[in-house]
Design a protein around this motif. Structure first.
Motif, PDB file in Angstrom:
ATOM      1  N   LYS A 236       0.853  -1.197   0.000  1.00 39.84           N
ATOM      2  CA  LYS A 236       0.000   0.000   0.000  1.00 39.84           C
ATOM      3  C   LYS A 236       0.884   1.240   0.000  1.00 39.84           C
ATOM      4  O   LYS A 236       1.826   1.323   0.798  1.00 39.84           O
ATOM      5  CB  LYS A 236      -0.852   0.030   1.278  1.00 39.84           C
ATOM      6  CG  LYS A 236      -2.016  -0.929   1.256  1.00 39.84           C
ATOM      7  CD  LYS A 236      -2.916  -0.689   2.462  1.00 39.84           C
ATOM      8  CE  LYS A 236      -4.225  -1.425   2.305  1.00 39.84           C
ATOM      9  NZ  LYS A 236      -5.059  -1.318   3.491  1.00 39.84           N
TER      10      LYS A 236
ATOM     11  N   ARG B 238      -4.316   7.107  -3.077  1.00 37.10           N
ATOM     12  CA  ARG B 238      -3.772   5.902  -2.450  1.00 37.10           C
ATOM     13  C   ARG B 238      -3.706   4.794  -3.496  1.00 37.10           C
ATOM     14  O   ARG B 238      -4.604   4.652  -4.326  1.00 37.10           O
ATOM     15  CB  ARG B 238      -4.705   5.495  -1.319  1.00 37.10           C
ATOM     16  CG  ARG B 238      -4.159   4.395  -0.469  1.00 37.10           C
ATOM     17  CD  ARG B 238      -4.927   4.300   0.800  1.00 37.10           C
ATOM     18  NE  ARG B 238      -6.353   4.164   0.485  1.00 37.10           N
ATOM     19  CZ  ARG B 238      -7.299   4.090   1.419  1.00 37.10           C
ATOM     20  NH1 ARG B 238      -6.999   4.205   2.689  1.00 37.10           N
ATOM     21  NH2 ARG B 238      -8.553   3.929   1.072  1.00 37.10           N
TER      22      ARG B 238
ATOM     23  N   GLN C 219       0.866   5.574   0.050  1.00 32.13           N
ATOM     24  CA  GLN C 219       0.050   6.776   0.280  1.00 32.13           C
ATOM     25  C   GLN C 219       0.874   7.899   0.909  1.00 32.13           C
ATOM     26  O   GLN C 219       1.684   7.584   1.789  1.00 32.13           O
ATOM     27  CB  GLN C 219      -1.084   6.422   1.232  1.00 32.13           C
ATOM     28  CG  GLN C 219      -2.102   7.527   1.337  1.00 32.13           C
ATOM     29  CD  GLN C 219      -3.232   7.176   2.292  1.00 32.13           C
ATOM     30  OE1 GLN C 219      -3.060   6.381   3.191  1.00 32.13           O
ATOM     31  NE2 GLN C 219      -4.374   7.797   2.099  1.00 32.13           N
ATOM     32  N   PRO C 220       0.715   9.121   0.502  1.00 29.61           N
ATOM     33  CA  PRO C 220      -0.032   9.596  -0.656  1.00 29.61           C
ATOM     34  C   PRO C 220       0.853   9.481  -1.889  1.00 29.61           C
ATOM     35  O   PRO C 220       2.058   9.738  -1.819  1.00 29.61           O
ATOM     36  CB  PRO C 220      -0.267  11.071  -0.319  1.00 29.61           C
ATOM     37  CG  PRO C 220       0.934  11.457   0.501  1.00 29.61           C
ATOM     38  CD  PRO C 220       1.378  10.230   1.238  1.00 29.61           C
TER      39      PRO C 220
END
Ligand code: ADP
Ligand code: ASP
Ligand code: MG
Length: 405
Positions: free
Chosen positions: A269, A307, A271-272
């Motif tokens: 993941k 994201r 982000q940002p």
């Protein structure tokens, strides 16, 4: 002699050749087949656990290393297995010849550890069969243009077997393994899984690419393309297993044919991330250049900015992390979720039955299984969930789609 009528490729997996006793059992099976007038060609994997041991040795030195030495290392287990099978066959009076991929001429590209077969030279195989000698071929390996040893990806011996059957223009290929058939779910995870008598190439391809270990995905692709029916059956039980055949030969399709899982997956993941599409284009091409294949991708916007989340196989995790380290600007925060698994339902019947997605998500919701990523196609729905919820989710979906035996 009619080579095309008599020749039959028989592939034996790791457990089937996992001990000297098992190898002798396999040799007996081949000897009986030959005595019955067949011309068996044998393809074998490494003895069970051996390839993992070899991968572990390499990883101890450098988990990031990929190249010809890696493939030479991990391909070596098959050499031992085929030599032992030949010794066992000759003990029974069956003339046999062990063949490594480079001796036979299994040509591949140079994508180490994930190579694809380009051509199989059948001249030597045909010569051996004409002399009634059993070729015993190392699965999983190939040779590239520069005569380096390559490997086809984990589980790749199935692909060697089907590619050889296709090159010899045989209509079928037998895959002997440690389960009696392809089941409606991995029987280790779902005890109520039931055997499937016939499955379409398309469904098996989805199942294999979604993590069902029973067949290597490329083997099914080659079978579909060259019309090689695949018979998955048990090494130690003399009975029919599952036939993988063209879809048109199956009269009735259930809505969902199988629940498939893959525990070897991780989610990354970020982000940002910069809002420009160019960022994603560069990121994914850098990963691709390193040989990391991306599975599910999801991008979203929130109050904290854009994201991005995507999944890769656990095998590629160290490499993906390394790419991220050099690629990502310091402003982007990375999270790696490794306690996850992918759960999927597969079935050509989904094409004509609306509402499968609704049932899929309702069941996961009912059992309080949170979802990280989702993807669908005409014949499958997949979700990435927490690994600790995998068993519950798989069993519940299996029951919901009336697959329990
Ligand atoms: P081999 O060493 O013979 O190639 P594999 O371990 O690669 O065997 O594949 C067989 C295993 O696949 C089985 O032991 C089973 O746990 C697993 N498997 C996963 N999904 C399925 C399924 N749907 N049907 C049968 N086996 C499955
Ligand atoms: N021995 C290899 C592996 O463990 C290939 C195979 O089993 O098909 O991945
Ligand atoms: Mg296998």
């Amino acid at each position: 002699m009619d080579l095309h009528k008599q020749a039959i490729v028989k592939k034996f997996g790791g457990t089937s050749v996992g001990s000297v006793e098992r190898i002798e059992h396999v040799a007996g099976l081949i000897a009986r087949e030959r005595a019955a007038g067949k011309l068996p060609l044998v393809v074998a994997s490494a003895m069970s656990g051996e390839t993992n041991r070899l991968v572990g040795l390499g990883n101890q030195i450098d988990p990031m290393y990929r190249g010809p030495a890696y493939d030479m290392l991990v391909a070596s287990g098959e050499q031992v297995a085929i030599a032992l099978i030949v010794i066992a066959l000759e003990k029974l009076g069956v003339p046999a010849k062990p063949l490594l991929a480079y001796q036979l001429g299994i040509e591949t590209d140079s994508v180490y550890s994930k190579a694809r077969i380009k051509n199989v030279n059948t001249a030597e195989l045909e010569a051996l069969l004409n002399q009634n000698i059993v070729p015993v071929i190392a699965g999983f390996q190939g040779m590239d243009e520069d005569r380096n040893i390559t490997t086809l990806g984990r589980g790749g011996s199935d692909t060697t077997a089907v590619a050889i059957a296709a090159a010899l223009r045989l209509g079928a290929c037998e895959i002997y393994t440690d389960v009696p058939a392809v089941f409606s779910a991995d029987p280790r995870l779902v005890p109520k899984a039931r055997e499937i008598a016939k499955l379409s190439f398309e469904e098996m391809m989805e199942m294999a690419s979604l993590g069902s270990k029973v067949l290597h995905v490329r083997s099914v692709e080659i079978g579909a393309k060259h019309n090689v029916r695949i018979h998955v059956r048990h090494t130690f039980q003399e009975r029919e297993g599952t036939w993988i055949v063209p879809e048109g030969e199956i009269m009735e399709n259930p809505v969902v044919s199988a629940v498939t899982h893959d525990s070897a997956t991780v989610v990354i993941k970020l982000q940002p991330i910069p809002p420009q599409t160019e960022f994603m284009a560069k990121l994914f091409s850098t990963l691709a250049a390193k040989g990391v294949s991306i599975d599910i991708i999801s991008q979203s916007e929130s109050a904290d900015g854009h994201r991005l989340a995507f999944s890769v196989t656990s095998e590629d995790e160290p490499l993906a992390r390394q790419v991220m380290k050099t690629f990502l600007p310091p402003s982007v925060k990375m999270d790696v979720l490794d306690g996850v698994a992918k759960i999927s339902t597969v079935g050509v019947g989904m094409r004509n039955h609306p509402g499968v997605a609704a049932r899929f998500f309702s069941i996961l919701a009912k059992h309080e299984v949170p979802i990280h990523l989702v993807t669908t196609s005409e014949i499958k729905i997949s979700a990435i969930i927490d690994r600790e919820r995998l068993e519950t989710a798989a069993r519940a979906l299996h029951t919901e789609f009336s697959l329990d035996q």
